[in-house]
Design a protein around this motif. Structure first.
Motif, mmCIF file in Angstrom:
data_model
loop_
_atom_site.group_PDB
_atom_site.id
_atom_site.type_symbol
_atom_site.label_atom_id
_atom_site.label_comp_id
_atom_site.label_asym_id
_atom_site.label_seq_id
_atom_site.Cartn_x
_atom_site.Cartn_y
_atom_site.Cartn_z
ATOM 1 N N ALA A 185 21.709 24.906 12.954
ATOM 2 C CA ALA A 185 20.635 25.749 12.554
ATOM 3 C C ALA A 185 20.589 26.914 13.577
ATOM 4 N N PHE A 186 20.548 26.412 14.826
ATOM 5 C CA PHE A 186 20.501 27.581 15.717
ATOM 6 C C PHE A 186 21.736 28.369 16.169
ATOM 7 N N PHE A 187 22.875 27.518 16.047
ATOM 8 C CA PHE A 187 23.949 28.425 16.130
ATOM 9 C C PHE A 187 24.453 29.249 14.881
ATOM 10 N N THR A 188 24.095 28.631 13.775
ATOM 11 C CA THR A 188 24.375 29.655 12.637
ATOM 12 C C THR A 188 23.459 30.728 12.717
ATOM 13 N N VAL A 189 22.154 30.789 12.935
ATOM 14 C CA VAL A 189 21.491 31.704 12.920
ATOM 15 C C VAL A 189 21.581 32.881 14.049
ATOM 16 N N GLY A 190 21.667 32.133 15.096
ATOM 17 C CA GLY A 190 22.196 32.986 16.422
ATOM 18 C C GLY A 190 23.296 33.723 16.435
ATOM 19 N N VAL A 191 24.435 33.188 16.057
ATOM 20 C CA VAL A 191 25.710 33.681 16.032
ATOM 21 C C VAL A 191 25.872 34.512 14.884
#
Length: 503
Positions: free
Chosen positions: A376-382
């Protein structure tokens, strides 16, 4: 039949035909670039982590009963390549990319973008088809050489797109057209990960099949590109007279058929150009780190299966695509409605596209083995990197439509340095593929994103620079030459008068 085809094509604005074909071209370029990042996890023999590893060092393998999408599920390949060697393999592409970026941009400026882009994709496609054969016979050394040659072939592709858009995009549509064309990168990343995972999992041939599929698609695109797209509206056989006239009126102010010598001194001493280079290097570091190494993190640290790896690695790129499209429409509206200056739009898009990823990428490393939270963090951040497209991606066209190919090549070439360093740094910093080692990588990425976006936020500009006009630069050089000559004459006259006075 040809006349019917021509009438059918003329009904569609040709600038959007070129934009969509450009999007598909970039899609092919990126599928062939990224597929190795996933395929290499199946080419290399797997090494099991130590049983002593705790949660701060390595995640436990998920068992089949507790999860259907996270499992080690693959025995790996047969090649004994350590992390350092894999880093060299993944970065070798960008050495070739760096070498041809500026020459490719100059060729596109001089001869047009159609053939520069087309040949780049065609050569990459042929090399992609040769990849399994080269690996089978020459292993790591052959793959490094081949990836280097693929980089050489692709170095001119992004500058060529920039040159084409400078000729075809009215200023009020520039953010949208650039973003749609460039979004092929994200479409390619999504396909290059999702499709690769399923091809490797379900094809009897395994990982070699991905290179055959993407190489074949690239050749098919090249044939369509030759038929449908042209470098300039003036030479397009299908364009309507109304669209030709409209594009001429909208772009004539800052684009000329004869651009004159490239004003290198003015370009290389321009603060907005160096701000753009800084912004591009930050974006490229973050983007290429995710592009080339996120599949390895998903496989080696989070222990996802190959098909789950492909699907989940694609999510950030899908969000980048959506964010890029939405932010480009908003950027053009803000500029056209007079809500914000072009300069401030470029700055806001680029800075926000740096700071949000900087926060979430580090947060992902502290999620540790919580796979759902990490993804989730990778998806939102990137995903927030999509706003770079109406930011730094379109900025070279703002600064200089006449030299957009050369300028884009300089900026894109600087980004290639990040493409070289990011996989190499990951290979050096993560020899054991532990969580703590990867956390260092993510903190370095955050620091680079913050530093480079700060430089861009201070010195960037969104307006056409004076050196875009070849006549202005020529007159400026002539005036400088005359001033120097007058000064020299004045010195000589003073010396002569002084000599006469002494006599």
């Amino acid at each position: 039949m040809f006349s019917t085809w021509k009438i059918c094509c003329a009904r569609i604005p040709q600038r959007w035909v070129l934009t969509i074909m450009g999007c598909f071209g970039m899609m092919n370029v990126y599928t062939m670039r990224i597929c190795l990042s996933l395929a290499i996890t199946e080419m290399v023999a797997t090494t099991e982590p130590s049983n002593n590893a705790n949660s701060h060092e390595s995640c436990p393998s998920a068992n089949f009963t507790s999860s259907n999408i996270t499992n080690s599920g693959s025995e790996g390949g047969t090649y004994q390549w350590d992390e350092y060697t894999q880093g060299i393999i993944l970065s070798s592409f960008y050495w070739g990319y760096l070498i041809t970026s500026v020459p490719g941009g100059m060729l596109a400026d001089k001869f047009g973008g159609k053939h520069t882009l087309g040949l780049g994709v065609l050569l990459t496609s042929v090399l992609s088809l040769l990849t399994p054969l080269v690996v089978d016979h020459f292993e790591a050394t052959g793959l490094i050489v081949l990836r280097f040659l693929m980089g050489v072939s692709q170095g001119s592709t992004v500058p060529a797109i920039s040159v084409l858009i400078a000729q075809w995009a009215p200023p009020q549509e520039r953010s949208k057209i650039v973003t749609v064309a460039a979004s092929g990168m994200e479409v390619g990343c999504v396909l290059g990960t999702v499709l690769s995972g399923f091809i490797i999992r379900y094809s009897s041939m395994g990982w070699p099949m991905v290179f055959y599929v993407y190489g074949g698609l690239g050749i098919l695109w090249f044939l369509g590109w030759l038929l449908l797209c042209y470098s300039k509206p003036d030479v397009h056989p299908f364009i309507t007279e109304a669209e030709r006239k409209y594009l001429h009126e909208m772009t004539i102010e800052h684009t000329h058929k004869k651009t004159g010598p490239t004003p290198w001194r003015q370009i290389l001493t321009s603060a907005p150009v160096w701000a753009l280079i800084a912004g591009e290097m930050g974006f490229s570091w973050g983007f290429y780190m995710v592009l080339t190494d996120l599949p390895k993190y998903m496989n080696d640290v989070l222990k996802f299966s190959i098909q789950a790896n492909g699907l989940l690695t694609s999510l950030p790129f899908a969000v980048i695509w959506l964010d890029g499209i939405a932010s480009s429409w908003l950027a053009d509206w803000l500029i056209e409605a007079g809500k914000m200056s072009r300069t401030n739009v470029r700055k806001v898009c680029t800075v926000s596209g740096s700071l949000v990823p900087a926060i979430f990428v580090v947060a992902a490393s502290y999620a540790e083995c919580d796979r759902v939270m990490a993804v989730a963090f990778f998806t939102v951040g990137v995903g927030f990197m999509g706003s770079f497209y109406p930011g730094i991606m379109v900025n070279p066209l703002d600064l200089s439509p006449n030299y957009s190919g050369t300028l884009t090549a300089i900026v894109n070439g600087s980004g290639a340095l990040a493409g070289i360093l990011a996989p190499y740094a990951v290979g050096v910093l993560t020899p054991n593929q532990t969580l703590l080692e990867w956390r260092v990588v993510f903190w370095i990425t955050t620091a680079i994103l913050v530093a480079t976006s700060s430089i861009y936020g201070v010195w960037a500009d969104g307006e056409v620079q004076y050196w875009n006009d070849a006549e202005f630069v020529s007159n400026h050089r002539r005036k400088e030459s005359c001033s120097i000559e007058i000064e020299q004459r004045g010195v000589r006259n003073d010396d002569l008068s002084s000599h006469k006075h002494d006599r």
